[in-house]
Design an enzyme around this catalytic site. Sequence first.
Site, mmCIF file in Angstrom:
data_model
loop_
_atom_site.group_PDB
_atom_site.id
_atom_site.type_symbol
_atom_site.label_atom_id
_atom_site.label_comp_id
_atom_site.label_asym_id
_atom_site.label_seq_id
_atom_site.Cartn_x
_atom_site.Cartn_y
_atom_site.Cartn_z
ATOM 1 N N PRO A 2 0.766 -1.238 0.000
ATOM 2 C CG PRO A 2 -0.738 -1.497 1.722
ATOM 3 C CD PRO A 2 0.590 -1.953 1.248
ATOM 4 C CD GLU A 3 5.323 3.016 -1.848
ATOM 5 O OE1 GLU A 3 5.535 4.072 -2.443
ATOM 6 O OE2 GLU A 3 6.179 2.120 -1.742
ATOM 7 C CE LYS A 59 2.760 6.029 1.733
ATOM 8 N NZ LYS A 59 3.961 5.819 2.547
ATOM 9 N NE ARG A 112 5.510 -6.317 8.691
ATOM 10 C CZ ARG A 112 6.528 -5.612 8.207
ATOM 11 N NH1 ARG A 112 6.898 -5.772 6.963
ATOM 12 N NH2 ARG A 112 7.159 -4.758 8.956
ATOM 13 N NE ARG A 250 11.778 1.467 5.288
ATOM 14 C CZ ARG A 250 10.469 1.335 5.357
ATOM 15 N NH1 ARG A 250 9.759 2.273 5.912
ATOM 16 N NH2 ARG A 250 9.883 0.260 4.888
#
Length: 260
Positions: A2-3, A59, A112, A250
């Site tokens: 999900p972006e 988002k 998650r 990241r």
Amino acid sequence: MPELPDVEVYRRRLAQGGLHRAIAKVLVPDRTVLRGVNGAALARALRGRALVGTGRRGKHLFAETSDQTTLVMHFGMTGVLQVDGQPSMPASYVRLVLQLADGGALSLLDPRRLGFVTVVEDVAAYCQQHDLGPDALDLRVGDLRALLRGHRGGLKAVLMDQSLVAGIGNIYSDEILFQARLDPRRPASGLDDAEVRRLHRQLLRVLQLAADRGADPSSFPMGWLMQHRNDGAACPRGHGAIRKVQLGGRGAYYCPDCQS
DNA sequence: ACCTATGTTATCGC
DNA sequence: GGCGATAACATAGG
């Protein structure tokens, strides 16, 4: 995944097949999905009503109910919105189900558990409270120029800052900078005007095209970085090798030969 | 066991 | 206050 493009796909899915159907029952198998609302309040806001409109800011996905309140959904790193059909994930990943009176269902699946839902009366106030910048697809070149000018941080960090522009995450920031041929660590305020216009054009093109192709990387054009996110992989432009560096905790992938 | 992974938030140090 | 780095949250897979 999900972006912005993924959430836009979910929005379209909801708008096309999930509206104007009465909600019969609200199931919350896992309370950690609730953010700032308890199960009873969520059920009260949704049961007996229908979703009648959709919206999105970055988002965040919004679904307005027939009673003026709005369901807010965020998908974390692994969340998926499903409209009808058999669950595409194991039952243990189901976090929210809106059972519909016609027998269908809207489900939020999220292995998650970093995604969440809540209910708000005022979407604009919600966005303000959570410091959400303008949606990336609404950015005009002048807006981008202005926000870059005010920040000395690296381009990738600025693109991913949801308070500056909403919707761009780790994967798509890499893609946008690859397409715009800009080094992710370049100070944002250091771009010349041609570079700002290039970044703006590619930002819109990448996000729009990705959403239009269902946010499915296997449907993206050859020449995109997306399927080459491996340290040492051949640059899809054929100029050299993709490098991986750590930025803001990241993995950032880019081509030192093409991007400067 | 260790590392990595599409997100967000808090904290530390410069 | 800006900015980068780091950890935490939670879970799966290499």
